[in-house]
Write a protein that holds these residues in place. Structure first.
Motif, PDB file in Angstrom:
ATOM      1  N   TYR A 160       0.838  -1.195   0.000  1.00 27.81           N
ATOM      2  CA  TYR A 160       0.000   0.000   0.000  1.00 27.81           C
ATOM      3  C   TYR A 160       0.875   1.249   0.000  1.00 27.81           C
ATOM      4  CZ  TYR A 160      -3.791  -3.121   1.432  1.00 27.81           C
ATOM      5  OH  TYR A 160      -4.719  -4.124   1.493  1.00 27.81           O
ATOM      6  N   ASN A 161       0.393   2.300  -0.670  1.00 31.98           N
ATOM      7  CA  ASN A 161       1.125   3.567  -0.657  1.00 31.98           C
ATOM      8  C   ASN A 161       0.725   4.398   0.555  1.00 31.98           C
ATOM      9  OD1 ASN A 161      -1.314   4.891  -1.242  1.00 31.98           O
ATOM     10  ND2 ASN A 161      -0.797   5.269  -3.386  1.00 31.98           N
ATOM     11  N   GLY A 162       1.258   5.594   0.670  1.00 30.73           N
ATOM     12  CA  GLY A 162       1.019   6.454   1.816  1.00 30.73           C
ATOM     13  C   GLY A 162      -0.406   6.955   1.941  1.00 30.73           C
ATOM     14  N   ASN A 163      -1.217   6.765   0.893  1.00 25.84           N
ATOM     15  CA  ASN A 163      -2.626   7.135   0.979  1.00 25.84           C
ATOM     16  C   ASN A 163      -3.511   5.920   1.216  1.00 25.84           C
ATOM     17  OD1 ASN A 163      -4.410   9.323   1.064  1.00 25.84           O
ATOM     18  ND2 ASN A 163      -5.207   8.771  -0.961  1.00 25.84           N
ATOM     19  N   GLY A 164      -2.902   4.739   1.366  1.00 31.58           N
ATOM     20  CA  GLY A 164      -3.672   3.534   1.631  1.00 31.58           C
ATOM     21  C   GLY A 164      -4.219   2.859   0.388  1.00 31.58           C
ATOM     22  N   GLU A 165      -3.675   3.186  -0.775  1.00 33.14           N
ATOM     23  CA  GLU A 165      -4.102   2.557  -2.025  1.00 33.14           C
ATOM     24  C   GLU A 165      -3.180   1.395  -2.346  1.00 33.14           C
ATOM     25  OE1 GLU A 165      -3.475   6.098  -4.196  1.00 33.14           O
ATOM     26  OE2 GLU A 165      -5.554   6.769  -3.998  1.00 33.14           O
ATOM     27  N   ILE A 166      -3.736   0.328  -2.902  1.00 32.09           N
ATOM     28  CA  ILE A 166      -2.914  -0.840  -3.255  1.00 32.09           C
ATOM     29  C   ILE A 166      -2.022  -0.497  -4.443  1.00 32.09           C
ATOM     30  CG2 ILE A 166      -2.944  -3.199  -4.147  1.00 32.09           C
ATOM     31  CD1 ILE A 166      -5.521  -3.664  -2.598  1.00 32.09           C
ATOM     32  N   LEU A 167      -0.727  -0.740  -4.271  1.00 35.96           N
ATOM     33  CA  LEU A 167       0.237  -0.537  -5.347  1.00 35.96           C
ATOM     34  C   LEU A 167       0.535  -1.832  -6.087  1.00 35.96           C
ATOM     35  CD1 LEU A 167       2.890   1.797  -3.687  1.00 35.96           C
ATOM     36  CD2 LEU A 167       1.158   2.387  -5.380  1.00 35.96           C
ATOM     37  N   GLY A 168       0.340  -2.941  -5.434  1.00 40.52           N
ATOM     38  CA  GLY A 168       0.656  -4.239  -6.027  1.00 40.52           C
ATOM     39  C   GLY A 168       0.838  -5.240  -4.918  1.00 40.52           C
ATOM     40  N   GLY A 169       1.453  -6.330  -5.257  1.00 41.57           N
ATOM     41  CA  GLY A 169       1.671  -7.350  -4.250  1.00 41.57           C
ATOM     42  C   GLY A 169       2.228  -8.611  -4.854  1.00 41.57           C
ATOM     43  N   SER A 170       2.214  -9.666  -4.071  1.00 40.78           N
ATOM     44  CA  SER A 170       2.749 -10.948  -4.513  1.00 40.78           C
ATOM     45  C   SER A 170       1.925 -12.078  -3.933  1.00 40.78           C
ATOM     46  CB  SER A 170       4.194 -11.126  -4.035  1.00 40.78           C
ATOM     47  OG  SER A 170       5.032 -10.186  -4.642  1.00 40.78           O
ATOM     48  N   LEU A 171       1.726 -13.086  -4.746  1.00 39.45           N
ATOM     49  CA  LEU A 171       1.096 -14.318  -4.304  1.00 39.45           C
ATOM     50  C   LEU A 171       2.199 -15.324  -4.052  1.00 39.45           C
ATOM     51  CD1 LEU A 171      -1.275 -16.304  -3.887  1.00 39.45           C
ATOM     52  CD2 LEU A 171      -1.158 -16.742  -6.361  1.00 39.45           C
TER      53      LEU A 171
ATOM     54  N   ASP B   9      10.632  -7.716   1.941  1.00 33.69           N
ATOM     55  CA  ASP B   9      11.779  -6.817   1.829  1.00 33.69           C
ATOM     56  C   ASP B   9      11.813  -6.162   0.452  1.00 33.69           C
ATOM     57  OD1 ASP B   9      13.536  -6.080   3.824  1.00 33.69           O
ATOM     58  OD2 ASP B   9      15.166  -7.328   3.075  1.00 33.69           O
ATOM     59  N   ASP B  10      11.609  -6.962  -0.598  1.00 33.27           N
ATOM     60  CA  ASP B  10      11.621  -6.440  -1.974  1.00 33.27           C
ATOM     61  C   ASP B  10      10.515  -5.411  -2.178  1.00 33.27           C
ATOM     62  OD1 ASP B  10      13.787  -8.042  -2.583  1.00 33.27           O
ATOM     63  OD2 ASP B  10      12.617  -9.510  -3.733  1.00 33.27           O
ATOM     64  N   LEU B  11       9.320  -5.687  -1.681  1.00 33.81           N
ATOM     65  CA  LEU B  11       8.217  -4.736  -1.831  1.00 33.81           C
ATOM     66  C   LEU B  11       8.534  -3.422  -1.124  1.00 33.81           C
ATOM     67  CD1 LEU B  11       5.170  -7.131  -1.316  1.00 33.81           C
ATOM     68  CD2 LEU B  11       5.795  -5.954  -3.444  1.00 33.81           C
ATOM     69  N   LEU B  12       9.159  -3.501   0.040  1.00 36.19           N
ATOM     70  CA  LEU B  12       9.475  -2.295   0.809  1.00 36.19           C
ATOM     71  C   LEU B  12      10.653  -1.508   0.237  1.00 36.19           C
ATOM     72  CD1 LEU B  12       8.834  -3.673   4.391  1.00 36.19           C
ATOM     73  CD2 LEU B  12       7.522  -1.886   3.220  1.00 36.19           C
ATOM     74  N   LEU B  13      11.364  -2.071  -0.736  1.00 39.16           N
ATOM     75  CA  LEU B  13      12.428  -1.318  -1.406  1.00 39.16           C
ATOM     76  C   LEU B  13      11.851  -0.162  -2.220  1.00 39.16           C
ATOM     77  CD1 LEU B  13      14.836  -4.148  -2.630  1.00 39.16           C
ATOM     78  CD2 LEU B  13      15.248  -2.468  -0.818  1.00 39.16           C
TER      79      LEU B  13
ATOM     80  N   PRO C  27      10.163   3.085  -2.648  1.00 35.41           N
ATOM     81  CA  PRO C  27       9.919   4.173  -1.708  1.00 35.41           C
ATOM     82  C   PRO C  27       8.450   4.587  -1.610  1.00 35.41           C
ATOM     83  CG  PRO C  27      11.140   4.963  -3.616  1.00 35.41           C
ATOM     84  CD  PRO C  27      11.037   3.478  -3.740  1.00 35.41           C
ATOM     85  N   GLU C  28       7.634   4.241  -2.604  1.00 29.08           N
ATOM     86  CA  GLU C  28       6.211   4.576  -2.555  1.00 29.08           C
ATOM     87  C   GLU C  28       5.429   3.639  -1.639  1.00 29.08           C
ATOM     88  OE1 GLU C  28       3.938   5.768  -5.970  1.00 29.08           O
ATOM     89  OE2 GLU C  28       5.789   5.826  -7.143  1.00 29.08           O
ATOM     90  N   VAL C  29       5.999   2.480  -1.313  1.00 32.59           N
ATOM     91  CA  VAL C  29       5.308   1.517  -0.454  1.00 32.59           C
ATOM     92  C   VAL C  29       5.454   1.955   1.004  1.00 32.59           C
ATOM     93  CG1 VAL C  29       5.246  -0.878   0.360  1.00 32.59           C
ATOM     94  CG2 VAL C  29       5.559  -0.390  -2.076  1.00 32.59           C
ATOM     95  N   ALA C  30       4.313   2.165   1.659  1.00 34.31           N
ATOM     96  CA  ALA C  30       4.308   2.578   3.064  1.00 34.31           C
ATOM     97  C   ALA C  30       4.187   1.386   3.997  1.00 34.31           C
ATOM     98  CB  ALA C  30       3.165   3.550   3.320  1.00 34.31           C
ATOM     99  N   LEU C  31       3.459   0.360   3.578  1.00 34.56           N
ATOM    100  CA  LEU C  31       3.259  -0.825   4.406  1.00 34.56           C
ATOM    101  C   LEU C  31       2.832  -1.990   3.531  1.00 34.56           C
ATOM    102  CD1 LEU C  31      -0.177  -0.834   6.116  1.00 34.56           C
ATOM    103  CD2 LEU C  31       0.541   1.121   4.761  1.00 34.56           C
ATOM    104  N   VAL C  32       2.992  -3.182   4.091  1.00 35.86           N
ATOM    105  CA  VAL C  32       2.599  -4.417   3.412  1.00 35.86           C
ATOM    106  C   VAL C  32       1.716  -5.208   4.366  1.00 35.86           C
ATOM    107  CG1 VAL C  32       3.438  -6.609   2.449  1.00 35.86           C
ATOM    108  CG2 VAL C  32       4.722  -4.483   2.033  1.00 35.86           C
ATOM    109  N   HIS C  33       0.582  -5.674   3.855  1.00 36.76           N
ATOM    110  CA  HIS C  33      -0.270  -6.573   4.631  1.00 36.76           C
ATOM    111  C   HIS C  33      -0.035  -7.997   4.169  1.00 36.76           C
ATOM    112  CE1 HIS C  33      -3.566  -3.514   5.969  1.00 36.76           C
ATOM    113  NE2 HIS C  33      -2.388  -3.297   6.528  1.00 36.76           N
ATOM    114  N   VAL C  34       0.076  -8.903   5.112  1.00 33.88           N
ATOM    115  CA  VAL C  34       0.209 -10.324   4.818  1.00 33.88           C
ATOM    116  C   VAL C  34      -1.136 -10.955   5.144  1.00 33.88           C
ATOM    117  CG1 VAL C  34       1.443 -12.453   5.371  1.00 33.88           C
ATOM    118  CG2 VAL C  34       2.665 -10.263   5.351  1.00 33.88           C
ATOM    119  N   ARG C  35      -1.669 -11.702   4.170  1.00 39.28           N
ATOM    120  CA  ARG C  35      -2.994 -12.306   4.304  1.00 39.28           C
ATOM    121  C   ARG C  35      -2.972 -13.767   3.898  1.00 39.28           C
ATOM    122  NH1 ARG C  35      -7.493  -8.819   4.458  1.00 39.28           N
ATOM    123  NH2 ARG C  35      -6.839  -6.661   4.653  1.00 39.28           N
ATOM    124  N   ALA C  36      -3.902 -14.516   4.471  1.00 36.46           N
ATOM    125  CA  ALA C  36      -4.099 -15.905   4.075  1.00 36.46           C
ATOM    126  C   ALA C  36      -4.837 -15.920   2.733  1.00 36.46           C
ATOM    127  CB  ALA C  36      -4.910 -16.650   5.130  1.00 36.46           C
ATOM    128  N   VAL C  37      -4.448 -16.811   1.847  1.00 30.27           N
ATOM    129  CA  VAL C  37      -5.077 -16.886   0.535  1.00 30.27           C
ATOM    130  C   VAL C  37      -6.494 -17.438   0.626  1.00 30.27           C
ATOM    131  CG1 VAL C  37      -4.965 -18.012  -1.736  1.00 30.27           C
ATOM    132  CG2 VAL C  37      -2.900 -17.061  -0.711  1.00 30.27           C
TER     133      VAL C  37
END
Length: 160
Positions: free
Chosen positions: A109-120, A133-137, A139-149
């Motif tokens: 998610y970016n700093g406004n809480g919009e999804i920028l992308g992710g990984s399955l 770690d790669d997603l947080l490289l 600079p637009e990524v503010a946080l990553v949520h980990v979820r069960a598929v």
């Protein structure tokens, strides 16, 4: 690694134990499953005989409120298990082995809480830490949520 794994904050847990993010009282039960449920308070699995609560939780809504962001339609409310009473929390900021699981989605998610992308991560999630770690490289990524598929449930948050 440049990240910290974050459980649900203790003050938020206190609120959820009274009224969850859907405005309902938590559903309390005694764990009877040997495998247990993923607990978002301590990032462990529940053990037989423990009192646990099923609550609705809106992680992005709460993050946005604290960060003056407006996630709009990206805001989600979903079920999470927590201890029915306060616990000691996780042992540290490392990736929680008990919640590793077989299949995970990491959402950036970016700093406004919009999804920028992710990984399955389909199959054994040994690459979870590297993927976060790669997603947080970016600079637009503010946080990553980990979820069960399987259920889409929020497991924990990852930040720099």
């Amino acid at each position: 690694m440049t990240f910290r794994v974050l459980p649900i904050e203790p003050d938020v847990l206190d609120e959820l134990r009274k009224s969850d993010d859907a405005g309902r009282e938590p559903q309390i039960r005694i764990e009877d499953d040997e495998y247990g449920q993923p607990l978002r308070c301590c990032l462990q699995r529940s053990r037989p005989g423990e009192r646990i609560a099923l609550v609705s939780y809106a992680p992005l809504r709460r993050w946005a409120r604290d960060n003056d962001a407006e996630p709009g339609a990206y805001e989600e409310v979903g079920p999470v298990f927590i201890h029915a009473e306060a616990c000691d929390g996780p042992e540290g900021p490392e990736w929680p082995e008990p919640l590793r699981g077989d299949r995970r989605v990491l959402r950036a998610y970016n700093g406004n809480g919009e999804i920028l992308g992710g990984s399955l991560l389909d199959g054994k999630t040994a690459l979870s830490e590297r993927t976060a770690d790669d997603l947080l490289l970016d600079p637009e990524v503010a946080l990553v949520h980990v979820r069960a598929v399987e259920h889409g449930c929020f497991l924990f948050e990852v930040r720099r």
